[in-house]
Design a protein around this motif. Sequence first.
Motif, PDB file in Angstrom:
ATOM      1  N   LEU A  82     -38.975  65.227  -6.404  1.00  0.00           N
ATOM      2  CA  LEU A  82     -37.741  65.635  -7.076  1.00  0.00           C
ATOM      3  C   LEU A  82     -37.467  67.117  -6.855  1.00  0.00           C
ATOM      4  O   LEU A  82     -36.326  67.518  -6.594  1.00  0.00           O
ATOM      5  N   GLU A  83     -38.492  67.922  -6.961  1.00  0.00           N
ATOM      6  CA  GLU A  83     -38.316  69.366  -6.780  1.00  0.00           C
ATOM      7  C   GLU A  83     -37.901  69.710  -5.362  1.00  0.00           C
ATOM      8  O   GLU A  83     -37.293  70.759  -5.125  1.00  0.00           O
ATOM      9  N   SER A  84     -38.178  68.813  -4.413  1.00  0.00           N
ATOM     10  CA  SER A  84     -37.752  69.035  -3.022  1.00  0.00           C
ATOM     11  C   SER A  84     -36.332  68.546  -2.773  1.00  0.00           C
ATOM     12  O   SER A  84     -35.812  68.671  -1.651  1.00  0.00           O
ATOM     13  N   GLY A  85     -35.716  67.931  -3.790  1.00  0.00           N
ATOM     14  CA  GLY A  85     -34.338  67.464  -3.650  1.00  0.00           C
ATOM     15  C   GLY A  85     -34.213  66.020  -3.229  1.00  0.00           C
ATOM     16  O   GLY A  85     -33.135  65.596  -2.788  1.00  0.00           O
ATOM     17  N   ARG A  86     -35.283  65.225  -3.394  1.00  0.00           N
ATOM     18  CA  ARG A  86     -35.238  63.813  -3.006  1.00  0.00           C
ATOM     19  C   ARG A  86     -35.090  62.916  -4.226  1.00  0.00           C
ATOM     20  O   ARG A  86     -35.673  63.173  -5.275  1.00  0.00           O
ATOM     21  N   MET A  98     -45.533  59.854 -22.202  1.00  0.00           N
ATOM     22  CA  MET A  98     -44.097  60.067 -22.368  1.00  0.00           C
ATOM     23  C   MET A  98     -43.715  61.510 -22.053  1.00  0.00           C
ATOM     24  O   MET A  98     -42.601  61.772 -21.592  1.00  0.00           O
ATOM     25  N   GLU A  99     -44.620  62.455 -22.283  1.00  0.00           N
ATOM     26  CA  GLU A  99     -44.319  63.851 -21.943  1.00  0.00           C
ATOM     27  C   GLU A  99     -44.078  63.985 -20.446  1.00  0.00           C
ATOM     28  O   GLU A  99     -43.131  64.655 -20.014  1.00  0.00           O
ATOM     29  N   GLU A 100     -44.924  63.340 -19.655  1.00  0.00           N
ATOM     30  CA  GLU A 100     -44.736  63.382 -18.200  1.00  0.00           C
ATOM     31  C   GLU A 100     -43.474  62.638 -17.786  1.00  0.00           C
ATOM     32  O   GLU A 100     -42.722  63.103 -16.918  1.00  0.00           O
ATOM     33  N   ALA A 101     -43.226  61.483 -18.382  1.00  0.00           N
ATOM     34  CA  ALA A 101     -42.032  60.703 -18.053  1.00  0.00           C
ATOM     35  C   ALA A 101     -40.766  61.486 -18.387  1.00  0.00           C
ATOM     36  O   ALA A 101     -39.804  61.516 -17.600  1.00  0.00           O
ATOM     37  N   ASP A 102     -40.747  62.129 -19.553  1.00  0.00           N
ATOM     38  CA  ASP A 102     -39.589  62.945 -19.936  1.00  0.00           C
ATOM     39  C   ASP A 102     -39.377  64.089 -18.950  1.00  0.00           C
ATOM     40  O   ASP A 102     -38.234  64.425 -18.603  1.00  0.00           O
ATOM     41  N   ALA A 103     -40.470  64.697 -18.508  1.00  0.00           N
ATOM     42  CA  ALA A 103     -40.365  65.815 -17.570  1.00  0.00           C
ATOM     43  C   ALA A 103     -39.771  65.366 -16.240  1.00  0.00           C
ATOM     44  O   ALA A 103     -38.969  66.089 -15.630  1.00  0.00           O
ATOM     45  N   LEU A 104     -40.147  64.184 -15.786  1.00  0.00           N
ATOM     46  CA  LEU A 104     -39.582  63.659 -14.539  1.00  0.00           C
ATOM     47  C   LEU A 104     -38.083  63.401 -14.691  1.00  0.00           C
ATOM     48  O   LEU A 104     -37.287  63.748 -13.797  1.00  0.00           O
TER      49      LEU A 104
END
Length: 386
Positions: A82-86, A98-104
């Motif tokens: 995601l950070e690479s724009g994909r 859920m913390e990781e899922a929310d961050a994504l």
Amino acid sequence: MNFAIIGCGYVADMYMQTLPGLDGITLLGAYDRAPERLAAFTAFHKIHAYPSMEAVLADERVQMVVNLTNPRSHYEVSLRALESGRHVYSEKPLAMTMEEADALAAAARARGLQLASAPCNHLSDVVQALKHELESGRLGKPLLAQAEMDDGMVSALDYSSWRSISGAPWPARDEFEVGCTMEHAGYQISPLVALFGPVRRVTAFSACLLPGKGAEIGVTDPSPDLSIGVLEFDGGVVARLTNSIIAPSDRSLRVVCEGGVATLSDVWEYHTPLRISPTGNGLKARVPRLLEKRLSRFMPKMLFGWRRRVRYGRQVPRTQGGHHMDFSRGIAQLAAQIEKGAPALVSSELALHVTEVTLALQSPASAGQAQVMRTGQDLPAGMAGA
């Protein structure tokens, strides 16, 4: 849409088996952190091998990353993509917390990208046919769903010998340590949400009944091998969902309505019959079920039902796992949403919601208290008032 695969393990072969015949997506290549696994996978499927994840993300042609790594790597790999724009389509679970899922989800939203995760079996013809039956009102108001996700006594089988078509071993350690609920509950949650809308409350129980499973392969902290949950939806619809790797194999979904009962004998099988009867699974239905399951591979174009017939849109190949489950349909659906404005049938909101419900089943609240779900607010409502 051009995409690349990250992770060339057991499930990746199932994706490769179901890619042919899907429109709108082109696989550019794959990467795995294990060089020998990467070489075996790409040689078997005759596709390009990227030497590193950096090489994947440096390829400007790659528009989507399909994350097929092990569950505990999902967050890190998806975030980098995601950070690479994909855009990202991930195997389930979307993340381990859920913390990781929310961050994504936040990372995708901030960059205007699309994020979705498996499973995609709510897109199967048979689940869509059941949805159509409920929306038509012919069965009356839905009242109750009974969902099974039992995979048999896996620990007693010769799982160390299981290999995918390109030679990848079955990921036994992940299955035992991550747990059957995190690995498999989504196959029932996704269809239930597609039929009835978001889950509002979850009351659950889980247990590790075989704490010694996997000891011979180094498993020291096994997760629950049984979970039972009651899922409450708007309009009074209630579902009971059972997950285990202990009870005899049963992946059925039964929906009880005021005017009849609809049954799918196996939610993994995209060719499973949709059977509708006044009262459910009596002897008259159970005997044909055994015949239908054995004969369905020879009759891929038709769903056989007592009173309903539904045409299939695409023949799904039989995967290494021995079932007709279209793993790659979610990738094609996400690509169609991005490039053609197709209806949003896979999304970060759905992935977040399935993850939250799954985690509630895996780690129940104390004293059997109901857990109120905070996700799913933007998902379509179900047909509880049909």
